[in-house]
Design an enzyme around this catalytic site. Structure first.
Site, PDB file in Angstrom:
ATOM      1  N   SER A 292     -30.490 -13.690   5.132  1.00  0.00           N
ATOM      2  CA  SER A 292     -30.285 -14.618   6.229  1.00  0.00           C
ATOM      3  C   SER A 292     -30.321 -16.058   5.742  1.00  0.00           C
ATOM      4  O   SER A 292     -29.692 -16.929   6.335  1.00  0.00           O
ATOM      5  CB  SER A 292     -31.315 -14.373   7.329  1.00  0.00           C
ATOM      6  OG  SER A 292     -32.588 -14.634   6.833  1.00  0.00           O
ATOM      7  N   ARG A 293     -31.016 -16.316   4.646  1.00  0.00           N
ATOM      8  CA  ARG A 293     -30.987 -17.678   4.086  1.00  0.00           C
ATOM      9  C   ARG A 293     -29.599 -17.987   3.531  1.00  0.00           C
ATOM     10  O   ARG A 293     -29.099 -19.102   3.673  1.00  0.00           O
ATOM     11  CB  ARG A 293     -32.079 -17.856   3.024  1.00  0.00           C
ATOM     12  CG  ARG A 293     -33.434 -18.014   3.676  1.00  0.00           C
ATOM     13  CD  ARG A 293     -34.596 -18.241   2.721  1.00  0.00           C
ATOM     14  NE  ARG A 293     -35.807 -18.453   3.517  1.00  0.00           N
ATOM     15  CZ  ARG A 293     -37.034 -18.555   3.038  1.00  0.00           C
ATOM     16  NH1 ARG A 293     -37.240 -18.459   1.724  1.00  0.00           N
ATOM     17  NH2 ARG A 293     -38.062 -18.756   3.837  1.00  0.00           N
ATOM     18  N   TRP A 450     -34.174 -23.073  10.762  1.00  0.00           N
ATOM     19  CA  TRP A 450     -34.556 -21.646  10.819  1.00  0.00           C
ATOM     20  C   TRP A 450     -34.489 -20.984   9.448  1.00  0.00           C
ATOM     21  O   TRP A 450     -33.919 -21.518   8.514  1.00  0.00           O
ATOM     22  CB  TRP A 450     -33.743 -20.889  11.872  1.00  0.00           C
ATOM     23  CG  TRP A 450     -32.255 -20.862  11.718  1.00  0.00           C
ATOM     24  CD1 TRP A 450     -31.511 -21.258  10.653  1.00  0.00           C
ATOM     25  CD2 TRP A 450     -31.330 -20.403  12.712  1.00  0.00           C
ATOM     26  NE1 TRP A 450     -30.190 -21.085  10.906  1.00  0.00           N
ATOM     27  CE2 TRP A 450     -30.036 -20.559  12.155  1.00  0.00           C
ATOM     28  CE3 TRP A 450     -31.450 -19.865  13.993  1.00  0.00           C
ATOM     29  CZ2 TRP A 450     -28.875 -20.199  12.860  1.00  0.00           C
ATOM     30  CZ3 TRP A 450     -30.295 -19.510  14.672  1.00  0.00           C
ATOM     31  CH2 TRP A 450     -29.026 -19.682  14.113  1.00  0.00           C
ATOM     32  N   GLU A 451     -35.112 -19.832   9.362  1.00  0.00           N
ATOM     33  CA  GLU A 451     -35.259 -19.133   8.072  1.00  0.00           C
ATOM     34  C   GLU A 451     -35.958 -20.030   7.050  1.00  0.00           C
ATOM     35  O   GLU A 451     -35.712 -19.925   5.855  1.00  0.00           O
ATOM     36  CB  GLU A 451     -33.898 -18.673   7.521  1.00  0.00           C
ATOM     37  CG  GLU A 451     -33.035 -17.876   8.485  1.00  0.00           C
ATOM     38  CD  GLU A 451     -33.758 -16.661   9.045  1.00  0.00           C
ATOM     39  OE1 GLU A 451     -34.639 -16.135   8.346  1.00  0.00           O
ATOM     40  OE2 GLU A 451     -33.437 -16.240  10.175  1.00  0.00           O
ATOM     41  N   GLY A 452     -36.845 -20.884   7.539  1.00  0.00           N
ATOM     42  CA  GLY A 452     -37.588 -21.787   6.654  1.00  0.00           C
ATOM     43  C   GLY A 452     -36.926 -23.151   6.580  1.00  0.00           C
ATOM     44  O   GLY A 452     -35.799 -23.262   6.119  1.00  0.00           O
TER      45      GLY A 452
END
Lengths: 613, 613
Positions: A292-293, A450-452
């Protein structure tokens, strides 16, 4: 449940109309560009021959362009979910890199629509890797077909990146075969929908992958397990049974991405099944997180592409003032009331910056797609006991782990910048919703969060991927880049290419040098890593993008020398590369300085001193 | 007309509720900060003693803090419109700098609300400077009282920055006393409203200042005149008469600034009166344009302030992970589940960047407010024939003209950056509308566009304000800055201050050197100016902000040495200055390089080559 269903129905109806939105410009899939990048820069045809699981089957490399074209023609029809999944689950077993090109076009055309299949793939990958056979056999076929969708449920109200604080509970039932899950998860993209499915329910089956704690599990991240929790329980014959107490409490009202419902999910004694090993949930989750990143990186670079296409259209159409260089200007139009704004250097710089980000980003992503192919290919052989393949898989995994935070952090921030410039080219008209430029800006904004967040990516790169691994992945990467530079310097077709190759080689040396400097600082002061990390990440991003522009320039010069292909296209590549090196890459000068600035400047201030009012 | 009235009524009703919006944090006017900046950095009390028209009247300098406090208590009540206008029109004749502090607080608390009085002031200033007495006597008193509002109507569908293309027509009527105006104007902020007024109409009187052409006027900008066009015709007794055919065709749906209606105005044989001299409309308009560009700078720096206040609040509240430096960290809280995120260096860097922009921007703006005071003061004496005052007014006007594009271009872009960082500190919660951080981001976004995009500001600075004036304003400014640096170096209380003063002095030398380099490039290639201009503008912005941080640091060290005042506050100033010099100012390194990059890299690409798809 009634409430959540009607919430979702209300929410997704505008989504369905999204495909018919009126735009002043129309997104065109940059097919020439994608072929150049996949074939001439990254040699996908050759690469496919090296894939064991592919080469051994019917799907010969020659089908690539055919699948490619079909994807282009039909991406809106869907049904492409299984492209890169095993035949056993109903997939077409094609390389992941092909599926990625499909995703790229879908993401550019309509980012939020593409989130449904995208997140489902995250769930499919997780179940495929960590689920027991009895779970895979039931859940994967309808998910691979695209009839059932999936989500990942990580975040809770009190914690996002710090998953150590996860509080959702999973209590053993059924002598450990199943669990009863209770808790609240927030920010669940595509958490529910009413697309319907072929299994007969009106509002569609959704399979949630949920992080939760079992009673007595260790504190922190070491006590988290991963569970599969369906919206509808599944009967033995595969048909849908009763609802499983998974409710949507709220749909968030967000800055952008309005096409995708961001749900607060409530699990109340919902039945779930363990995925993988107990207390290993965080590790299992990384499969999904890495994918997802990279999806976020795609979001950044496709936003740049879309905004660029709009801005070029407008800059050719809108008339304002005359070119200072008059007739000699490449866009001067003496018969009109004024020149189109594409004649003005400032507008061109905005357009070229977008172009450099979109195309440089694409090349960075295609490289990762090749690595993902290798990873999947070797993992399959490794599962059959092949030791060489096991080592190759580990290596591909390391390469991917090293590049992921760079692509995620850098391309999302640059995607935001590119969308900003697109609005800027439109001037006041860019601020008006109808012209769609501001929407790109709002939609891509979440990419850097998102995703960090970018901050988390910086720590992942410098802390986890570099220092914790004693610089190994960095040194390996830099050697590889310098080896390419060396070959290029030796055989450079033009002095410009040679100079660019020298620049890239020197930058990799500076990169290693800066890493060592931070390492030394961190010996006395542990905050040195956190303080440097985002600037460091951006330095890595620019340097990595320079390496990719160099590769594209080399491929374009090769095409020009061969005298085949589209001369104008190749020349545009060379010129965009030149722009990147002259006008964008010098950002490393500032970053090299600021990443080393004393931590005192950041840490000395007390918490109270932040209050000024 | 009915349609437009109901459109407006529908639009402004949510605006009225805006004052009661629920926020997780509440904006606090940074009174201590504003006093420090106005008194200790910029010596407003001393400055007021030098103003002739003020010093000669009742309003003694001592009233400043009182008016200041009152403004803070009552800004929502309004009635403050006349603060800095002549008593003759019902104003309080206080310095413009005081009105600016009031505007600053209103702009931070609610930007879009503050646009109504702000744009009215633009119209008041224009009428006051260019209107004949018979217009001023009728229109100014109710406008200064705030009962009537005003707008500026420049942009048309086919042209924004390129006003040479203005097509609205003004036909002489009434033997030249009045005109009949017809045409369409777009992007008219506060173009209409239904606030009502004391003159008895339900939906309020609006006075439009409209750019239009008279028949047979020269082409281009030399044939544009400025007209006063009221929404309602005014009877001889000052009461409102008939509607004047000024309709609102549409209210734009925008990215942000939803509290302010952006109108498409339709003039259909509307009656208007000439303001100033025929065909001099563009010149007359610059009064308004300069004021409104400074208004944009305020928009940028107040957005940074507001976003910073929210981000600090959240960073102290939100718990995630532990400080790497453990107990030694200035924000470590061992008793909680995790530390507040304000312990993490990356979060702190985001907060400090916002703080440096908000406070550095404030100081830059206050300096301009002093110049504006001098300008107004001397213009009044000059009108009475004072030659010394005339020269002083010209000088103040030049200073203002030089600083305006720097403040507008730099502070709006940095305001956008600061708001971006505020969202970043909130993580996913920053993307949710309810938390208000993303709104700041959307609202401030227009700042870098309206009143001339950043590209236009760059050309204004480098082309019009520097090269057209043979570097005079630049050289004057740099000499002044270096003189301050020299004094600081000689008397520096700390080695840090001395080093910062040396840095600023060297940067002004580099600034002049870079200007000369671009000048030389432009001799052979006219595109060199346009190609360099935005990077040049940003270089100027960073350098100018460094000069202001130096001034603040000197003032804070003075306060610390005196041992009076708030020690923590002064130390925070010194630390923020240090952060600016260490982590933000090095951006000049990149800009110094990229502004000189060869124009080939930007201009060589043909228009067709921009198409990739």
């Amino acid at each position: 449940m009634l409430r959540s269903t009607s919430l979702i129905r209300k929410f997704t109806s505008p989504l369905r109309r999204a495909g018919t939105s009126v735009r002043s410009y129309q997104y065109k899939a940059p097919v020439k560009e994608m072929l150049f990048c996949s074939e001439e820069v990254h040699g996908f045809q050759e690469h496919y021959k090296t894939l064991n699981n592919l080469a051994g089957e019917d799907a010969s490399p020659e089908m690539t362009p055919a699948g490619f074209k079909e994807a282009y023609d039909q991406y809106v029809d869907g049904g492409w979910q299984g492209l890169s999944y095993p035949e056993k689950y109903g997939g077409s077993n094609l390389p992941m890199s092909l599926a990625l090109m499909k995703s790229e076009m879908m993401a550019t055309a309509n980012w939020t629509w593409s989130m449904f299949p995208g997140l489902s793939k995250g769930a499919i990958n997780t179940i495929m890797l960590h689920g027991e056979d009895y779970l895979r056999d039931v859940y994967l076929p309808p998910m691979v077909a695209g009839n059932w969708t999936g989500t990942m449920c990580l975040t809770e109200p009190q914690c996002g990146s710090d998953l150590a604080q996860v509080a959702t509970m999973a209590i053993t039932e059924d002598e450990g075969k199943s669990y009863s899950i209770s808790g609240t998860k927030i920010f669940i993209s595509a958490g529910d929908h009413d697309f319907g499915d072929s299994a007969g329910s009106a509002d569609g089956q959704v399979i949630h992958c949920v992080l939760a704690r079992t009673p007595g599990a260790p504190e922190g991240t070491k006590g988290i397990s991963l569970f599969l929790v369906p919206k509808y329980l599944v009967n033995e014959d595969g048909s849908l049974g009763e609802l499983n107490n998974v409710g949507v409490d709220r749909i968030e009202d967000k800055m952008g991405c309005h096409g995708s419902p961001t749900c607060q999910m409530n699990f109340e004694n919902s039945k779930g099944w363990l995925l993988g090993t107990k207390n290993q949930g965080m590790n299992h989750m990384f499969t999904f997180i890495n994918t997802s990143r990279l999806g976020c990186a795609i979001q950044g670079s496709t936003a740049a592409e879309l905004s660029h296409q709009g801005a070029v259209w407008y800059a050719k159409d809108r008339l304002a003032m005359r070119a200072l260089s008059g007739k000699r200007n490449p866009g001067h139009e003496p018969d009109k009331a004024a020149d189109p704004i594409i004649v003005h250097p400032d507008v061109r710089k905005n357009l070229l910056t977008q172009k450099a980000i979109a195309e440089g980003g694409r090349s960075m992503i295609y490289e990762c797609a090749k690595i993902a192919d290798k990873l999947a290919d070797n993992e399959m052989l490794a599962a059959e006991g092949d030791e060489v393949a096991k080592k190759a898989a580990e290596e591909a995994d390391d390469d991917m782990g090293f590049l992921t935070p760079i692509l995620k952090g850098f391309l999302t921030e640059k995607g935001v910048d590119a969308a900003h410039l697109g609005v800027q080219v439109y001037g006041g008209h860019g601020y008006i919703k109808q012209n769609k430029m501001e929407q790109i800006s709002r939609d891509v904004r979440i990419g850097a969060i998102w995703e960090g967040t970018t901050g988390i990516q910086g720590l992942d790169l410098l802390g986890r991927k570099i220092f914790l691994q004693k610089l190994k992945p960095l040194n390996k990467h830099c050697s590889k880049v310098r080896s390419f530079c060396w070959d290029t310097i030796m055989s450079a077709p033009t002095s410009k290419v040679r100079n660019h190759a020298i620049k890239v080689a020197l930058l990799t040396l500076e990169w290693q040098f800066l890493t060592a400097r931070i390492g030394l600082m961190a010996k006395d002061d542990r905050e040195a890593i956190g303080s440097a990390s985002v600037d460091y990440l951006m330095f890595a991003g620019y340097t990595h993008m320079a390496y990719h522009w160099l590769q594209m320039e080399v491929a374009a010069e090769k095409g020009l020398a061969a005298g085949t292909g589209d001369k104008e296209f190749y020349e545009a590549k060379v010129q965009t590369s030149n722009f990147f090196f002259e006008s964008m890459l010098p950002q490393t000068k500032t970053l090299a300085k600021t990443m080393l600035s004393p931590t005192d400047a950041v840490m000395k201030m007390s918490v109270n001193q932040f209050e000024t009012a």
